[in-house]
Write a protein that holds these residues in place. Structure first.
Motif, PDB file in Angstrom:
ATOM      1  N   GLN A 401      24.368  -6.365  -0.329  1.00 35.88           N
ATOM      2  CA  GLN A 401      24.105  -7.351  -1.375  1.00 35.88           C
ATOM      3  C   GLN A 401      23.070  -6.813  -2.364  1.00 35.88           C
ATOM      4  N   PHE A 402      22.039  -6.163  -1.846  1.00 34.80           N
ATOM      5  CA  PHE A 402      21.015  -5.574  -2.713  1.00 34.80           C
ATOM      6  C   PHE A 402      21.642  -4.525  -3.636  1.00 34.80           C
ATOM      7  N   LEU A 403      22.500  -3.676  -3.050  1.00 31.37           N
ATOM      8  CA  LEU A 403      23.155  -2.642  -3.840  1.00 31.37           C
ATOM      9  C   LEU A 403      24.047  -3.244  -4.914  1.00 31.37           C
ATOM     10  N   MET A 404      24.761  -4.282  -4.543  1.00 31.58           N
ATOM     11  CA  MET A 404      25.686  -4.918  -5.487  1.00 31.58           C
ATOM     12  C   MET A 404      24.951  -5.368  -6.739  1.00 31.58           C
ATOM     13  N   GLU A 405      23.814  -6.013  -6.561  1.00 35.35           N
ATOM     14  CA  GLU A 405      23.042  -6.521  -7.696  1.00 35.35           C
ATOM     15  C   GLU A 405      22.520  -5.379  -8.570  1.00 35.35           C
ATOM     16  N   THR A 406      22.265  -4.237  -7.942  1.00 43.82           N
ATOM     17  CA  THR A 406      21.669  -3.118  -8.675  1.00 43.82           C
ATOM     18  C   THR A 406      22.700  -2.271  -9.405  1.00 43.82           C
ATOM     19  N   ILE A 407      23.853  -2.040  -8.768  1.00 52.70           N
ATOM     20  CA  ILE A 407      24.783  -1.041  -9.311  1.00 52.70           C
ATOM     21  C   ILE A 407      25.897  -1.624 -10.172  1.00 52.70           C
ATOM     22  N   LEU A 408      26.275  -2.872  -9.938  1.00 53.39           N
ATOM     23  CA  LEU A 408      27.465  -3.395 -10.638  1.00 53.39           C
ATOM     24  C   LEU A 408      27.344  -3.379 -12.160  1.00 53.39           C
ATOM     25  N   PRO A 409      26.188  -3.762 -12.742  1.00 56.10           N
ATOM     26  CA  PRO A 409      26.118  -3.694 -14.219  1.00 56.10           C
ATOM     27  C   PRO A 409      26.432  -2.301 -14.764  1.00 56.10           C
ATOM     28  N   HIS A 410      25.942  -1.270 -14.081  1.00 53.85           N
ATOM     29  CA  HIS A 410      26.208   0.097 -14.539  1.00 53.85           C
ATOM     30  C   HIS A 410      27.683   0.441 -14.386  1.00 53.85           C
ATOM     31  N   TYR A 411      28.273   0.141 -13.227  1.00 50.94           N
ATOM     32  CA  TYR A 411      29.639   0.590 -12.966  1.00 50.94           C
ATOM     33  C   TYR A 411      30.699  -0.239 -13.689  1.00 50.94           C
ATOM     34  N   ARG A 412      30.381  -1.448 -14.081  1.00 54.48           N
ATOM     35  CA  ARG A 412      31.350  -2.213 -14.897  1.00 54.48           C
ATOM     36  C   ARG A 412      31.581  -1.497 -16.220  1.00 54.48           C
ATOM     37  N   SER A 413      30.511  -1.009 -16.828  1.00 46.17           N
ATOM     38  CA  SER A 413      30.674  -0.292 -18.101  1.00 46.17           C
ATOM     39  C   SER A 413      31.223   1.109 -17.862  1.00 46.17           C
ATOM     40  N   TYR A 414      30.870   1.716 -16.724  1.00 43.94           N
ATOM     41  CA  TYR A 414      31.355   3.064 -16.415  1.00 43.94           C
ATOM     42  C   TYR A 414      32.876   3.087 -16.288  1.00 43.94           C
TER      43      TYR A 414
END
Length: 603
Positions: A401-414
């Protein structure tokens, strides 16, 4: 302890099969039945696996060997130092320095050391090269022209010594020079000016210059840095347009420069077939192991300059040795230091042009390098800044859950990116770096969690190996494909081939190498990577995952290396006690290089 009993303990110990087989082979070859010899052979093989160049006998004499299981009723205690040496000297497979035997026992140093023959040869060859090179001035050096060039390229402020100018002078006046410094201290811009000064010296152009690094990734970053520095060069500091046209912008790996031979540790260029270059500049030298550095110096022609660049505080190479750290053992040249063989040719750039005095990353890096664990943690927790933050590492069940909050904004645009140029730019914006490879917070587990998160977010297809956007890291050298351990590729549709999926590898100005996925050598997903594997990379933002449990690989150098991968911001997830222990732990590798260099005199 009897040999039979020691053999039995080895079978049940944490030593590898290679360590046991090597010890058995040496025993048979020597005709010895001494358990002390068997133990020494197993230990020297094990230390080589761990990155040591040799076995420091004094470190083990009269001490228990911890690699034997703690569950064993009987401890294995190494013999007293002097009696151990005498036993080894009686074995016919153990020779003295300069002799040819499977093992070399060096008792002429302050610390008696046992080497595998090839490592003694590598160390001796490198020491010999440095000893001869630091005392030799390059031929045809016009010192007046050099002084004029230094004044033009490094005007300075007239007060403090200009360490970049001192580095440039050392690089031209010596055949061998080391320039070390942390991120943003101007190593690349200094090297560019060194190249300009070299090109201005008397002699016919083109000058044969080579820019190399230990990995493809590091070589590409060196190329980018040189090209970026070129765009910022004031045209007024160039003596002629011809000098500008002769500045090299192509880079390669050391392996490629030496000419790798398939399925062989040997190279095309060697002492019998030397390289044709006038000057070779090596970046990221902290990653270069003793064997490769030895083979490089052996292949230099007698008049070639060698300039080494790197950060002496970073992790050592994955393979044996800590070449840069050993070379930089003495106080560096400071403009008024009394000249000695190495202080006159080793320069430390201290001033950072990337991180000012208010930078959290800069302050934390300095504290870590000084071993100030409590102040480092205090800065992270009590004084967070825009470029530095700390989080308590989440419990295993909550890490996803912690990772999800951190990485998703970056990978949605990636994953919205379809072009190779934009995809590689996105990859360089954010990196997840793990202190360990295995374990709950290791790179393997975190890669798996990130792929699960991306699957659930419908950014990647489920249960599919090859999909657009997947970043991969090569984990085994393939000389036919010219792909090397640590190289990063991205799977993308090839518009020139009906959008078939290919793995793109960035070649800089040459564009991209495209490989059909099934042809790749051993590889893995690269959403997260170990800090070791991240060397040679830079990211705008970095997330560092430490462990919730202490481990011997967690060290001051490891954490510093992770932090220094960031250009703009670092976030660290860790446990306070684990962090403090890591900063107090230094990575030490056994070798005789440091001592040998300290005893150098001018030839």
């Amino acid at each position: 302890m009897e040999l039979t009993e020691l053999r039995s303990l080895f079978q049940r110990s944490e030593f590898s099969a290679i360590n046991r087989h090597f010890a058995e082979f040496m025993l048979r070859l020597s005709g010895s039945s001494a358990p002390e010899f068997f133990l020494a052979c197993g230990l020297v093989s094990h230390r080589a696996e761990q990155g040591d160049v040799c076995l420091n006998l004094a470190d083990y004499a009269e001490k228990a060997v911890t690699k034997f299981s703690v569950n064993q009723a009987q401890e294995v205690i190494c013999p007293p130092l002097q009696s151990w040496i005498e036993i080894l000297q009686k074995c016919k497979t153990v020779g003295k320095p300069g002799e040819r035997a499977p093992l070399i026992l060096d008792t002429g140093s302050t610390t008696p050391r046992l080497y595998l023959l090839r490592y003694w040869q590598y160390e001796h060859r490198l020491t010999d090269y440095i000893g001869h090179s630091v005392a030799q001035a390059p031929l045809n050096l016009d010192r007046e022209l050099l002084s004029l060039g230094l004044k033009r390229l490094f005007p300075g402020n007239g007060k403090d010594p200009d360490m970049q100018a001192i580095a440039a002078r050392a690089a031209l006046e010596k055949k061998f020079c080391v320039i070390t410094g942390g991120p943003g201290t101007g190593k690349t811009s200094t090297v560019l000016k060194i190249i300009i000064l070299l090109l201005e010296q008397p002699g016919e152009l083109p000058l044969k210059l080579a820019l190399v690094a230990p990995t493809g990734k590091a070589a590409n970053r060196l190329k980018e840095s040189i090209q970026s520095s070129l765009t910022q060069v004031d045209q007024q500091i160039l003596s002629t347009e011809k000098v500008l046209s002769e500045i090299p912008t192509e880079t390669s790996t050391i392996h490629r420069l030496l000419g790798s031979i398939r399925n062989s540790p040997r190279f095309k260029f060697n002492k019998h077939n030397p390289l044709p270059h006038d000057c070779i500049i090596v970046d990221e030298v902290s990653m270069v192991d003793l064997a490769l550095m030895s083979k490089l110096v052996e292949a230099l022609n007698p008049t070639c300059r060698l300039i080494l660049l790197g950060d002496k505080n970073q992790l050592s190479s994955v393979e044996s040795g800590s070449v840069l750290g050993d070379i930089c053992f003495e106080p560096e040249l400071s403009g008024n230091t009394e000249s000695t063989p190495l202080t006159s040719t080793t320069v430390n750039l201290v001033k950072s042009y990337r991180f000012d005095e208010n930078s959290g990353i800069g302050r934390l890096s300095a504290l870590i390098n000084d071993g100030q664990a409590n102040k480092s943690l205090e800065l992270l927790i009590q004084s967070p800044s825009a470029d530095l933050s700390w989080k308590q590492i989440p419990p295993p069940g909550e890490s996803k859950q912690f990772l999800m909050e951190t990485i998703l904004p970056h990978y949605r645009s990636y994953f919205d990116t379809k072009s190779a140029v934009k995809a590689f730019r996105k990859v360089s914006q954010f990196g997840v770096l793990c202190a360990l490879r295995s374990g709950l917070y290791g790179a393997i587990a975190i890669n798996r969690q990130i792929e699960d998160i991306l699957t659930e977010a419908k950014l990647i297809p489920p249960e599919t190996t090859w999909y657009s956007g997947r970043p991969v890291m090569i984990t085994r050298n393939d000389y036919n494909l010219q792909l090397f351990n640590g190289d990063i590729g991205i799977i993308l549709p090839d518009r020139e081939d009906d959008d078939r999926l290919k793995v793109f590898f960035d070649l800089g100005e040459k564009g991209y190498r495209k490989i059909v996925p099934v042809r790749l050598p051993e590889h893995e997903s690269a959403y997260a990577m170990t800090i070791h594997k991240s060397q040679g990379s830079e990211f705008d933002r970095v997330l560092i995952l430490l462990s919730d449990q202490d481990a011997l690989v967690l060290s001051r150098e490891l954490i510093y290396t992770g932090i220094s991968r960031a250009r703009e911001a670092v976030e660290i997830w860790g446990d306070e006690k684990v962090f403090l222990k890591a900063i107090c732990r230094r990575t030490e590798r056994s070798s005789g290089l440091k001592e040998a260099l300290s005893e150098l005199t001018f030839f």
